[in-house]
Motif scaffolding. Structure first.
Motif, PDB file in Angstrom:
ATOM      1  N   PRO A  44     -34.869 -17.527 -32.036  1.00 36.08           N
ATOM      2  CA  PRO A  44     -34.215 -18.114 -32.857  1.00 36.08           C
ATOM      3  C   PRO A  44     -32.335 -17.912 -33.890  1.00 36.08           C
ATOM      4  O   PRO A  44     -32.533 -16.690 -32.968  1.00 36.08           O
ATOM      5  CB  PRO A  44     -35.083 -17.884 -34.140  1.00 36.08           C
ATOM      6  N   THR A  45     -31.581 -18.737 -33.444  1.00 32.62           N
ATOM      7  CA  THR A  45     -30.433 -18.477 -33.247  1.00 32.62           C
ATOM      8  C   THR A  45     -30.365 -17.529 -35.155  1.00 32.62           C
ATOM      9  O   THR A  45     -31.555 -17.285 -36.000  1.00 32.62           O
ATOM     10  CB  THR A  45     -29.607 -19.467 -34.305  1.00 32.62           C
ATOM     11  N   GLY A  46     -28.559 -17.099 -35.074  1.00 31.11           N
ATOM     12  CA  GLY A  46     -29.235 -16.412 -35.781  1.00 31.11           C
ATOM     13  C   GLY A  46     -29.146 -16.647 -37.300  1.00 31.11           C
ATOM     14  O   GLY A  46     -29.705 -15.994 -38.433  1.00 31.11           O
ATOM     15  N   ARG A  47     -29.120 -17.621 -37.742  1.00 29.50           N
ATOM     16  CA  ARG A  47     -28.918 -18.346 -39.226  1.00 29.50           C
ATOM     17  C   ARG A  47     -30.531 -18.855 -39.350  1.00 29.50           C
ATOM     18  O   ARG A  47     -31.031 -18.236 -40.846  1.00 29.50           O
ATOM     19  CB  ARG A  47     -28.414 -19.986 -39.111  1.00 29.50           C
ATOM     20  N   GLU A  48     -30.995 -18.974 -38.221  1.00 33.53           N
ATOM     21  CA  GLU A  48     -32.755 -19.052 -38.921  1.00 33.53           C
ATOM     22  C   GLU A  48     -33.416 -18.270 -38.962  1.00 33.53           C
ATOM     23  O   GLU A  48     -33.979 -17.772 -39.958  1.00 33.53           O
ATOM     24  CB  GLU A  48     -33.469 -19.415 -36.848  1.00 33.53           C
ATOM     25  N   TRP A  49     -33.339 -16.845 -38.312  1.00 34.89           N
ATOM     26  CA  TRP A  49     -33.514 -15.450 -38.383  1.00 34.89           C
ATOM     27  C   TRP A  49     -33.142 -15.208 -39.897  1.00 34.89           C
ATOM     28  O   TRP A  49     -34.207 -14.433 -40.205  1.00 34.89           O
ATOM     29  CB  TRP A  49     -33.887 -14.967 -36.790  1.00 34.89           C
ATOM     30  N   ARG A  50     -32.330 -15.425 -39.738  1.00 37.85           N
ATOM     31  CA  ARG A  50     -31.580 -14.511 -41.262  1.00 37.85           C
ATOM     32  C   ARG A  50     -31.942 -14.985 -42.699  1.00 37.85           C
ATOM     33  O   ARG A  50     -31.929 -15.089 -43.694  1.00 37.85           O
ATOM     34  CB  ARG A  50     -30.327 -14.575 -41.569  1.00 37.85           C
ATOM     35  N   ARG A  51     -32.923 -16.574 -42.724  1.00 36.91           N
ATOM     36  CA  ARG A  51     -32.550 -17.640 -43.765  1.00 36.91           C
ATOM     37  C   ARG A  51     -34.116 -16.394 -44.760  1.00 36.91           C
ATOM     38  O   ARG A  51     -34.383 -16.236 -45.805  1.00 36.91           O
ATOM     39  CB  ARG A  51     -33.942 -18.454 -43.344  1.00 36.91           C
ATOM     40  N   ASP A  52     -34.892 -15.638 -43.869  1.00 31.19           N
ATOM     41  CA  ASP A  52     -36.051 -14.984 -44.747  1.00 31.19           C
ATOM     42  C   ASP A  52     -35.690 -13.916 -45.339  1.00 31.19           C
ATOM     43  O   ASP A  52     -36.043 -13.370 -45.911  1.00 31.19           O
ATOM     44  CB  ASP A  52     -37.985 -14.753 -43.918  1.00 31.19           C
ATOM     45  N   LEU A  53     -33.991 -12.975 -45.047  1.00 28.01           N
ATOM     46  CA  LEU A  53     -33.130 -11.894 -45.011  1.00 28.01           C
ATOM     47  C   LEU A  53     -32.482 -12.398 -46.407  1.00 28.01           C
ATOM     48  O   LEU A  53     -32.367 -12.035 -47.767  1.00 28.01           O
ATOM     49  CB  LEU A  53     -32.752 -11.703 -44.244  1.00 28.01           C
ATOM     50  N   THR A  54     -32.434 -13.744 -46.219  1.00 34.52           N
ATOM     51  CA  THR A  54     -31.654 -13.636 -47.344  1.00 34.52           C
ATOM     52  C   THR A  54     -32.308 -15.271 -48.550  1.00 34.52           C
ATOM     53  O   THR A  54     -30.863 -14.683 -50.359  1.00 34.52           O
ATOM     54  CB  THR A  54     -29.363 -15.122 -46.712  1.00 34.52           C
ATOM     55  N   LEU A  55     -33.193 -15.118 -48.677  1.00 35.73           N
ATOM     56  CA  LEU A  55     -33.524 -16.408 -49.300  1.00 35.73           C
ATOM     57  C   LEU A  55     -35.236 -16.099 -49.491  1.00 35.73           C
ATOM     58  O   LEU A  55     -36.063 -15.623 -48.223  1.00 35.73           O
ATOM     59  CB  LEU A  55     -33.586 -18.235 -49.157  1.00 35.73           C
ATOM     60  N   ARG A  56     -35.249 -15.385 -50.887  1.00 39.24           N
ATOM     61  CA  ARG A  56     -36.547 -14.953 -51.445  1.00 39.24           C
ATOM     62  C   ARG A  56     -37.646 -16.316 -51.237  1.00 39.24           C
ATOM     63  O   ARG A  56     -36.338 -18.018 -50.818  1.00 39.24           O
ATOM     64  CB  ARG A  56     -36.434 -14.570 -53.202  1.00 39.24           C
ATOM     65  N   VAL A  57     -38.398 -15.829 -51.253  1.00 39.29           N
ATOM     66  CA  VAL A  57     -40.203 -17.397 -51.432  1.00 39.29           C
ATOM     67  C   VAL A  57     -40.011 -18.485 -52.361  1.00 39.29           C
ATOM     68  O   VAL A  57     -39.577 -19.606 -52.293  1.00 39.29           O
ATOM     69  CB  VAL A  57     -41.638 -16.739 -51.024  1.00 39.29           C
ATOM     70  N   THR A  58     -38.812 -17.497 -53.446  1.00 35.63           N
ATOM     71  CA  THR A  58     -38.844 -18.937 -54.708  1.00 35.63           C
ATOM     72  C   THR A  58     -37.921 -19.528 -54.545  1.00 35.63           C
ATOM     73  O   THR A  58     -37.688 -21.300 -54.347  1.00 35.63           O
ATOM     74  CB  THR A  58     -39.212 -18.532 -56.084  1.00 35.63           C
ATOM     75  N   ASP A  59     -36.181 -18.639 -53.868  1.00 37.16           N
ATOM     76  CA  ASP A  59     -35.263 -19.519 -53.095  1.00 37.16           C
ATOM     77  C   ASP A  59     -35.586 -21.368 -52.443  1.00 37.16           C
ATOM     78  O   ASP A  59     -35.274 -22.048 -52.639  1.00 37.16           O
ATOM     79  CB  ASP A  59     -34.735 -19.431 -52.842  1.00 37.16           C
TER      80      ASP A  59
END
Length: 250
Positions: free
Chosen positions: A81-96
């Motif tokens: 995965p690209t950086g943006r893809e794998w960082r998504r779960d680091l930056t956004l909560r499930v509820t977000d």
């Protein structure tokens, strides 16, 4: 019934607090305070039947694990995965991510944006409630629920973009007009001018209205398979019914 809404900021000067009283005739905004400190917030929430706070209640679990792994040694970066893809779960909560799927709006990232400063203050307030005998369930059960005023406005079919900041006072005034037309049962009373001049004040009122919806079980809740993560990260309550239904039930 009394609900309280908190538009939380990192410092009291931009923090707004609204008290809304409910009766069979509708609702009245009893008071709005811009410049609310922690003591005033704690007092208001302790005396409310339900309170809505506009701020993340926690951090993404994967972000917490990532930071812990980095502190203890080295993190594992997924291959592919690209950086943006794998960082998504680091930056956004499930509820977000759920809010984005349902409304098209993306809440600020508590782990990668300045909202993190506000979340630190929020964590202290939630701890204060626990010390006063009102422990908080971050999934929204109990006295306090996490809210997102722009998303509430979206779900109620009201204008929800570009009403913040001094440059958009005309849009803020138009939003107040739209709210009053959609909710003629809502009496802003002496707080109307504050709502027309401060987006923080209006967001606090919207937070209090969303708290009422949550108390009536008219908001989204975490499904059973996500309740544990909601109790860790927080869960944003989104209205599931029309604004007109809020004053119907006691």
């Amino acid at each position: 019934m009394r609900t309280v809404g908190v538009d939380l900021a990192a410092e009291p000067v931009r923090t707004a607090l609204a008290w809304v009283d409910w009766s069979s005739d509708g609702a009245r905004v009893d008071r709005v305070k811009v410049g609310a400190d922690d003591g005033l917030i704690l007092d208001a929430v302790m005396k409310a039947d339900k309170a809505g706070i506009d701020c993340p209640f926690g951090w993404p679990e994967e972000f917490v694990d990532f930071v812990t792994a980095h502190r203890n040694g080295h993190v594992e970066v997924p291959v592919g995965p690209t950086g943006r893809e794998w960082r998504r779960d680091l930056t956004l909560r499930v509820t977000d991510q759920v809010v984005h799927d349902l409304t098209g709006l993306t809440p600020l990232s508590v782990s990668a944006d300045r909202i993190g400063h506000t979340a630190m203050r929020c964590a202290g307030i939630l701890s204060g409630l626990a010390r006063l005998g009102r422990p908080v369930d971050r999934s929204g059960e109990g006295i306090v629920v996490e809210v997102y005023p722009a998303a509430s406005l979206n779900r109620w079919g009201l204008p929800h973009r570009n009403y913040k900041r001094a440059a958009n006072l005309d849009r803020l005034g138009n939003l107040v007009d739209a709210l009053q037309a959609a909710a003629p049962w809502l009496d802003l009373d002496t707080c109307e001018e504050a709502c027309r001049s401060s987006d923080d004040a209006l967001d606090a009122v919207i937070a209090a209205l969303t708290a009422r919806a949550s108390a009536l079980q008219m908001t989204t809740t975490a499904p059973p398979e996500q309740i544990d993560v909601a109790r860790s990260e927080g869960w944003i309550a989104l209205p599931t019914g029309p604004l007109s239904k809020l004053p119907v039930q006691p």
